[in-house]
Design a protein around this motif. Structure first.
Motif, PDB file in Angstrom:
ATOM      1  N   ALA A 236       0.825  -1.208   0.000  1.00  0.00           N
ATOM      2  CA  ALA A 236       0.000   0.000   0.000  1.00  0.00           C
ATOM      3  C   ALA A 236       0.859   1.257   0.000  1.00  0.00           C
ATOM      4  N   ALA A 237       1.939   1.257   0.779  1.00  0.00           N
ATOM      5  CA  ALA A 237       2.809   2.430   0.841  1.00  0.00           C
ATOM      6  C   ALA A 237       3.521   2.669  -0.483  1.00  0.00           C
ATOM      7  N   VAL A 238       4.018   1.605  -1.095  1.00  0.00           N
ATOM      8  CA  VAL A 238       4.706   1.752  -2.387  1.00  0.00           C
ATOM      9  C   VAL A 238       3.719   2.201  -3.460  1.00  0.00           C
ATOM     10  N   SER A 239       2.527   1.641  -3.435  1.00  0.00           N
ATOM     11  CA  SER A 239       1.511   2.041  -4.420  1.00  0.00           C
ATOM     12  C   SER A 239       1.153   3.508  -4.276  1.00  0.00           C
ATOM     13  N   LEU A 240       0.975   3.950  -3.047  1.00  0.00           N
ATOM     14  CA  LEU A 240       0.670   5.359  -2.808  1.00  0.00           C
ATOM     15  C   LEU A 240       1.821   6.252  -3.248  1.00  0.00           C
ATOM     16  N   GLY A 241       3.041   5.858  -2.929  1.00  0.00           N
ATOM     17  CA  GLY A 241       4.204   6.654  -3.313  1.00  0.00           C
ATOM     18  C   GLY A 241       4.371   6.768  -4.818  1.00  0.00           C
ATOM     19  N   VAL A 242       4.211   5.650  -5.521  1.00  0.00           N
ATOM     20  CA  VAL A 242       4.359   5.672  -6.981  1.00  0.00           C
ATOM     21  C   VAL A 242       3.233   6.480  -7.617  1.00  0.00           C
ATOM     22  N   THR A 243       2.032   6.358  -7.064  1.00  0.00           N
ATOM     23  CA  THR A 243       0.908   7.132  -7.599  1.00  0.00           C
ATOM     24  C   THR A 243       1.149   8.621  -7.457  1.00  0.00           C
ATOM     25  N   VAL A 244       1.601   9.040  -6.285  1.00  0.00           N
ATOM     26  CA  VAL A 244       1.890  10.463  -6.071  1.00  0.00           C
ATOM     27  C   VAL A 244       3.023  10.920  -6.984  1.00  0.00           C
ATOM     28  N   ALA A 245       4.041  10.091  -7.134  1.00  0.00           N
ATOM     29  CA  ALA A 245       5.171  10.460  -7.997  1.00  0.00           C
ATOM     30  C   ALA A 245       4.734  10.621  -9.449  1.00  0.00           C
ATOM     31  N   VAL A 246       3.903   9.717  -9.948  1.00  0.00           N
ATOM     32  CA  VAL A 246       3.447   9.804 -11.338  1.00  0.00           C
ATOM     33  C   VAL A 246       2.586  11.051 -11.537  1.00  0.00           C
ATOM     34  N   VAL A 247       1.737  11.346 -10.568  1.00  0.00           N
ATOM     35  CA  VAL A 247       0.903  12.539 -10.680  1.00  0.00           C
ATOM     36  C   VAL A 247       1.765  13.800 -10.684  1.00  0.00           C
ATOM     37  N   VAL A 248       2.789  13.851  -9.843  1.00  0.00           N
ATOM     38  CA  VAL A 248       3.673  15.023  -9.803  1.00  0.00           C
ATOM     39  C   VAL A 248       4.441  15.156 -11.118  1.00  0.00           C
ATOM     40  N   VAL A 249       4.954  14.053 -11.645  1.00  0.00           N
ATOM     41  CA  VAL A 249       5.694  14.107 -12.906  1.00  0.00           C
ATOM     42  C   VAL A 249       4.781  14.530 -14.051  1.00  0.00           C
ATOM     43  N   PHE A 250       3.548  14.027 -14.067  1.00  0.00           N
ATOM     44  CA  PHE A 250       2.597  14.440 -15.104  1.00  0.00           C
ATOM     45  C   PHE A 250       2.286  15.927 -14.983  1.00  0.00           C
ATOM     46  N   ALA A 251       2.127  16.416 -13.745  1.00  0.00           N
ATOM     47  CA  ALA A 251       1.866  17.844 -13.541  1.00  0.00           C
ATOM     48  C   ALA A 251       3.046  18.688 -14.010  1.00  0.00           C
ATOM     49  N   LEU A 252       4.256  18.211 -13.810  1.00  0.00           N
ATOM     50  CA  LEU A 252       5.430  18.931 -14.312  1.00  0.00           C
ATOM     51  C   LEU A 252       5.449  18.950 -15.841  1.00  0.00           C
ATOM     52  N   GLY A 253       4.982  17.875 -16.461  1.00  0.00           N
ATOM     53  CA  GLY A 253       4.867  17.866 -17.921  1.00  0.00           C
ATOM     54  C   GLY A 253       3.852  18.878 -18.414  1.00  0.00           C
ATOM     55  N   VAL A 254       2.726  18.972 -17.728  1.00  0.00           N
ATOM     56  CA  VAL A 254       1.718  19.970 -18.095  1.00  0.00           C
ATOM     57  C   VAL A 254       2.272  21.379 -17.873  1.00  0.00           C
ATOM     58  N   LEU A 255       3.043  21.561 -16.808  1.00  0.00           N
ATOM     59  CA  LEU A 255       3.676  22.860 -16.565  1.00  0.00           C
ATOM     60  C   LEU A 255       4.631  23.227 -17.695  1.00  0.00           C
ATOM     61  N   GLY A 256       5.387  22.247 -18.190  1.00  0.00           N
ATOM     62  CA  GLY A 256       6.279  22.505 -19.321  1.00  0.00           C
ATOM     63  C   GLY A 256       5.521  22.930 -20.561  1.00  0.00           C
ATOM     64  N   LEU A 257       4.392  22.266 -20.834  1.00  0.00           N
ATOM     65  CA  LEU A 257       3.573  22.669 -21.980  1.00  0.00           C
ATOM     66  C   LEU A 257       2.982  24.061 -21.789  1.00  0.00           C
ATOM     67  N   ALA A 258       2.599  24.380 -20.559  1.00  0.00           N
ATOM     68  CA  ALA A 258       2.063  25.714 -20.286  1.00  0.00           C
ATOM     69  C   ALA A 258       3.132  26.781 -20.499  1.00  0.00           C
ATOM     70  N   ARG A 259       4.360  26.463 -20.142  1.00  0.00           N
ATOM     71  CA  ARG A 259       5.448  27.422 -20.385  1.00  0.00           C
ATOM     72  C   ARG A 259       5.670  27.640 -21.876  1.00  0.00           C
ATOM     73  N   VAL A 260       5.594  26.567 -22.641  1.00  0.00           N
ATOM     74  CA  VAL A 260       5.756  26.693 -24.093  1.00  0.00           C
ATOM     75  C   VAL A 260       4.650  27.570 -24.666  1.00  0.00           C
ATOM     76  N   GLU A 261       3.415  27.324 -24.245  1.00  0.00           N
ATOM     77  CA  GLU A 261       2.293  28.130 -24.745  1.00  0.00           C
ATOM     78  C   GLU A 261       2.401  29.577 -24.285  1.00  0.00           C
ATOM     79  N   GLY A 262       2.851  29.790 -23.059  1.00  0.00           N
ATOM     80  CA  GLY A 262       3.020  31.158 -22.566  1.00  0.00           C
ATOM     81  C   GLY A 262       4.072  31.927 -23.334  1.00  0.00           C
ATOM     82  N   GLU A 263       5.169  31.280 -23.649  1.00  0.00           N
ATOM     83  CA  GLU A 263       6.216  31.933 -24.438  1.00  0.00           C
ATOM     84  C   GLU A 263       5.755  32.165 -25.868  1.00  0.00           C
TER      85      GLU A 263
END
Length: 77
Positions: free
Chosen positions: A12-39
């Motif tokens: 359960a702990a590993v599953s929760l940790g990996v889930t949070v990590a994937v969500v954070v990495v995906f959010a960073l990807g969306v942030l990168g796309l937002a920066r591209v669109e902003g520029e």
């Protein structure tokens, strides 16, 4: 029937940790796309750093999903 509660807690702990990590990495990807669109909106030029960030983050997410599918489907082993 006997349950190994420590093993269940570890899973359960590993599953929760990996889930949070994937969500954070995906959010960073969306942030990168937002920066591209902003520029693109401000000066009409795309910057490679935001695009590279987005591509790497989305590739990392795809790799985690592919590994999960590999673990679940027995024909891949």
């Amino acid at each position: 029937m006997d349950l190994d509660w420590s093993a269940l807690g570890q899973v359960a702990a590993v599953s929760l940790g990996v889930t949070v990590a994937v969500v954070v990495v995906f959010a960073l990807g969306v942030l990168g796309l937002a920066r591209v669109e902003g520029e693109r909106e401000t000066d009409g030029d795309t910057h490679a750093l935001g695009l590279a960030q987005a591509v790497l983050c989305f590739l990392a997410c795809a790799a985690v999903v592919a590994y999960g599918i590999y673990l679940i489907v027995p024909q891949f082993h």
